[in-house]
Design a protein around this motif. Structure first.
Motif, PDB file in Angstrom:
ATOM      1  N   PHE A   6      -3.301  29.337   6.302  1.00 47.45           N
ATOM      2  CA  PHE A   6      -3.489  30.460   6.035  1.00 47.45           C
ATOM      3  C   PHE A   6      -3.975  31.452   7.253  1.00 47.45           C
ATOM      4  O   PHE A   6      -4.327  31.413   7.617  1.00 47.45           O
ATOM      5  CB  PHE A   6      -4.695  29.790   5.540  1.00 47.45           C
ATOM      6  N   VAL A   7      -3.155  32.439   6.124  1.00 51.05           N
ATOM      7  CA  VAL A   7      -3.714  33.908   7.212  1.00 51.05           C
ATOM      8  C   VAL A   7      -4.598  34.362   5.968  1.00 51.05           C
ATOM      9  O   VAL A   7      -4.415  34.714   5.388  1.00 51.05           O
ATOM     10  CB  VAL A   7      -2.047  34.142   7.034  1.00 51.05           C
ATOM     11  N   LEU A   8      -5.360  35.798   6.263  1.00 51.20           N
ATOM     12  CA  LEU A   8      -5.935  36.318   5.944  1.00 51.20           C
ATOM     13  C   LEU A   8      -5.215  37.741   6.164  1.00 51.20           C
ATOM     14  O   LEU A   8      -4.857  38.462   6.886  1.00 51.20           O
ATOM     15  CB  LEU A   8      -7.634  36.503   7.209  1.00 51.20           C
ATOM     16  N   ARG A   9      -5.727  37.869   4.802  1.00 46.52           N
ATOM     17  CA  ARG A   9      -5.503  39.024   4.017  1.00 46.52           C
ATOM     18  C   ARG A   9      -6.366  39.865   3.736  1.00 46.52           C
ATOM     19  O   ARG A   9      -7.352  39.694   2.950  1.00 46.52           O
ATOM     20  CB  ARG A   9      -4.689  39.201   3.117  1.00 46.52           C
ATOM     21  N   VAL A  16      -8.039  32.055  -1.512  1.00 42.90           N
ATOM     22  CA  VAL A  16      -9.237  31.714  -0.960  1.00 42.90           C
ATOM     23  C   VAL A  16      -9.448  32.510  -0.932  1.00 42.90           C
ATOM     24  O   VAL A  16      -9.855  33.261   0.279  1.00 42.90           O
ATOM     25  CB  VAL A  16      -9.242  30.605  -0.342  1.00 42.90           C
ATOM     26  N   PRO A  17     -10.804  33.059  -1.564  1.00 44.31           N
ATOM     27  CA  PRO A  17     -11.587  34.210  -1.215  1.00 44.31           C
ATOM     28  C   PRO A  17     -12.559  34.406  -0.102  1.00 44.31           C
ATOM     29  O   PRO A  17     -12.236  33.558   0.534  1.00 44.31           O
ATOM     30  CB  PRO A  17     -12.233  34.655  -2.676  1.00 44.31           C
ATOM     31  N   ALA A  18     -12.374  35.357   0.059  1.00 41.04           N
ATOM     32  CA  ALA A  18     -13.078  35.973   1.199  1.00 41.04           C
ATOM     33  C   ALA A  18     -14.579  36.145   1.776  1.00 41.04           C
ATOM     34  O   ALA A  18     -14.069  37.554   1.010  1.00 41.04           O
ATOM     35  CB  ALA A  18     -12.146  35.621   2.669  1.00 41.04           C
ATOM     36  N   PRO A  19     -15.128  36.804   2.673  1.00 43.09           N
ATOM     37  CA  PRO A  19     -16.094  38.159   2.487  1.00 43.09           C
ATOM     38  C   PRO A  19     -15.133  39.292   2.732  1.00 43.09           C
ATOM     39  O   PRO A  19     -14.555  39.479   3.041  1.00 43.09           O
ATOM     40  CB  PRO A  19     -17.278  37.296   2.956  1.00 43.09           C
ATOM     41  N   TRP A  34      -7.958  34.361   1.968  1.00 46.32           N
ATOM     42  CA  TRP A  34      -6.903  33.970   2.714  1.00 46.32           C
ATOM     43  C   TRP A  34      -5.577  32.977   2.267  1.00 46.32           C
ATOM     44  O   TRP A  34      -5.973  32.705   0.754  1.00 46.32           O
ATOM     45  CB  TRP A  34      -7.461  32.373   3.342  1.00 46.32           C
ATOM     46  N   ALA A  35      -4.480  33.421   2.316  1.00 49.66           N
ATOM     47  CA  ALA A  35      -3.243  33.128   1.962  1.00 49.66           C
ATOM     48  C   ALA A  35      -2.135  31.931   2.796  1.00 49.66           C
ATOM     49  O   ALA A  35      -1.878  31.849   3.585  1.00 49.66           O
ATOM     50  CB  ALA A  35      -2.132  34.638   2.379  1.00 49.66           C
ATOM     51  N   ARG A  36      -2.060  31.150   1.798  1.00 47.20           N
ATOM     52  CA  ARG A  36      -1.131  29.806   1.993  1.00 47.20           C
ATOM     53  C   ARG A  36      -0.359  30.590   2.878  1.00 47.20           C
ATOM     54  O   ARG A  36       0.497  31.105   1.477  1.00 47.20           O
ATOM     55  CB  ARG A  36      -0.941  28.740   1.649  1.00 47.20           C
ATOM     56  N   LEU A  37       0.486  29.891   3.961  1.00 54.89           N
ATOM     57  CA  LEU A  37       1.798  30.490   4.173  1.00 54.89           C
ATOM     58  C   LEU A  37       2.796  29.212   3.713  1.00 54.89           C
ATOM     59  O   LEU A  37       2.512  28.155   4.308  1.00 54.89           O
ATOM     60  CB  LEU A  37       1.774  29.944   6.054  1.00 54.89           C
ATOM     61  N   TRP A  38       3.473  29.372   2.772  1.00 52.80           N
ATOM     62  CA  TRP A  38       4.610  28.286   2.288  1.00 52.80           C
ATOM     63  C   TRP A  38       5.815  29.016   2.167  1.00 52.80           C
ATOM     64  O   TRP A  38       5.949  30.384   2.333  1.00 52.80           O
ATOM     65  CB  TRP A  38       4.341  27.808   1.046  1.00 52.80           C
ATOM     66  N   ASP A  39       6.872  28.491   1.389  1.00 52.52           N
ATOM     67  CA  ASP A  39       7.931  28.817   1.607  1.00 52.52           C
ATOM     68  C   ASP A  39       7.975  29.521   0.237  1.00 52.52           C
ATOM     69  O   ASP A  39       9.805  30.174  -0.192  1.00 52.52           O
ATOM     70  CB  ASP A  39       9.569  28.099   0.930  1.00 52.52           C
TER      71      ASP A  39
END
Length: 242
Positions: free
Chosen positions: A65-68, A83-86, A91-96
């Protein structure tokens, strides 16, 4: 930050945990600092900057996951891809961006206790991913699994049509009054188009009661296809239908 040896161990854990699926998710390790976290809660607590990545090892939800910047999309309430972050980040999953796995959204194959969660998880995967890949497992449900989004493929992993019914994908309902799988929309004004369903067996874990004579159409169906423009079912089977 983790050393190369723990990172390799973490990647091995991802591979093993994904073995239940037909294929391991396509996640290429990103450049930069990578932290390894065991849960989504721990991931949210990581002090990171946008663009930095973590390796999530939570069972079934493994991946990078990469923070966006920006709030997490509301359409993913089960946190399979976001996934929500403060601080209004996520956080966004890395996928195809093609093939998703219902385990990312909380599904648990071969687990009767997950019956109340599996339907929602599979439907969430179908909603967000062009291709939903099911493992060679029995996914227990307590209500009809609905496939009603256009341009979607729901793909099983082999057939499971003979005892002991292992080695293939099954959707198993515990509700003798409900269809197992419904393909299509809710009515003439809500008709999705181009839905493909492949290599899935639909069945019940309970005995069905035949309807009264003359009302055979009231019997629950393993697969019911209505209100859809172009549906293709390939190598799909019904076990013990009425």
């Amino acid at each position: 930050m983790i050393s190369r040896r723990p990172l390799i161990a973490g990647l091995a854990a991802v591979s093993l945990a994904s073995a239940a699926c037909a294929a391991t998710p396509n996640s290429v390790p990103p450049a930069g600092v990578i932290a390894q976290v065991a849960t989504r809660g721990a991931m949210v607590a990581v002090a990171a900057q946008p663009g930095e990545a973590v390796l999530l090892t939570e069972r079934g939800r493994e991946g990078f996951f990469v923070l966006r910047e920006g709030a997490a999309p509301k359409l993913d309430s089960l946190q399979g891809l976001f996934v929500p972050a403060p601080r209004s980040r996520h956080w966004a999953r890395l996928w195809d961006e093609v093939t998703g796995y219902p385990e990312w959204f909380g599904a648990r194959g071969d687990d009767v206790t997950a019956a109340s969660d599996n339907r929602a998880a599979i439907e969430a995967c179908i909603k967000l991913c062009p291709v939903t890949q099911l493992g060679p497992l029995a996914y227990h449900v307590v209500d009809t699994l609905r496939i009603g989004v256009s341009n979607r493929t729901v793909r099983g992993s082999g057939l499971s049509i003979e005892a002991p019914y292992d080695g293939g994908t099954r959707i198993v309902s515990s509700n003798p009054k409900k269809d197992v799988i419904h393909i299509g929309g809710t009515g003439p004004d809500a008709r999705p188009a181009i839905i493909r369903v492949q290599e899935i067996t639909a069945t019940w874990s309970v005995d069905l009661i035949p309807p009264p004579a003359g009302r055979e159409s009231d019997a629950p169906a393993a697969f019911r296809v209505t209100h859809v423009l172009a549906a293709h079912l390939e190598r799909c089977f019904a076990l013990n239908p009425l």
